[in-house]
Design an enzyme around this catalytic site. Sequence first.
Site: not given
Ligand code: BG6
Ligand code: MG
Length: 247
Positions: A27, A29
């Site tokens: 993963d 984030d």
């Molecule tokens: C995930 C995060 O990696 O991506 C979430 O943990 C986030 O918090 C999701 O909502 C979607 O991300 P983005 O950048 O497309 O808004």
């Molecule tokens: Mg994550």
Amino acid sequence: MRILIYGAGVIGGKSMKNIMIRGVIFDLDGVLVHTDELHFRAWSCIAEELGIPFDRGANDRLRGVSRAESLERLLALKPEVRLGDKEKAALCERKNSLYRASLETLTAADIPPAVRAVLEILRKRKLRLAVGSSSRNARLILQRTELEQAFDAVTDGTMITASKPDPEVFLRAAALLGLEPDVCAVVEDAPAGILAAHRAGMYAIGLGACATGDGIRPDLLLSRLTELPALPALGGEGSPPSRTGIR
Ligand code: BG6
Ligand code: MG
């Protein structure tokens, strides 16, 4: 549920001697980069505008899920706030603008050398490496942090029809790596991601206490990413990672 018992040599009831993971799907984030904190700050602004009480505990429930689902979970904290589809779309757009603005200062220096070292160790062991992220901003983050070249494949929120806990993002990553799911391990900070890994038929390695929420349990829980190379299933020699009590 399969449990990886560290040191006892068992994964899923099979002897650890007979298990060799061939691919690791990370993963992004909250695992490779601290953008989980930037998501939190952007959602905090939206919550404040809506008068919805929001803290880090509430934010943990948004880990791993899509932007639209995150907004639904935020709105669920205050049911009297009722919004139509257009308003919801505008809020998601606004949250993303706030979030993207915070990504502008992201650089290679935001990836700790220890994280790069872990990826290097795994690569030298000939493991195939991928990123599997729900985020539609994943490519931008990988480019800004100069991490993209560390991976053989990247799957992200722009390539899937269903977000975690659906297994799609991980199954696509395994396919791009040319591997069967049962030789892949996923490293995740979010319960939604742990569930997605299990649904994909992969080993789920949790990172940090947040990975165990909602009654969902990874096969193994690590405190730090630097504990990963020690795992025998990843070709490590097995000096124990800190035990965090997953049974
Ligand atoms: C995930 C995060 O990696 O991506 C979430 O943990 C986030 O918090 C999701 O909502 C979607 O991300 P983005 O950048 O497309 O808004
Ligand atoms: Mg994550």
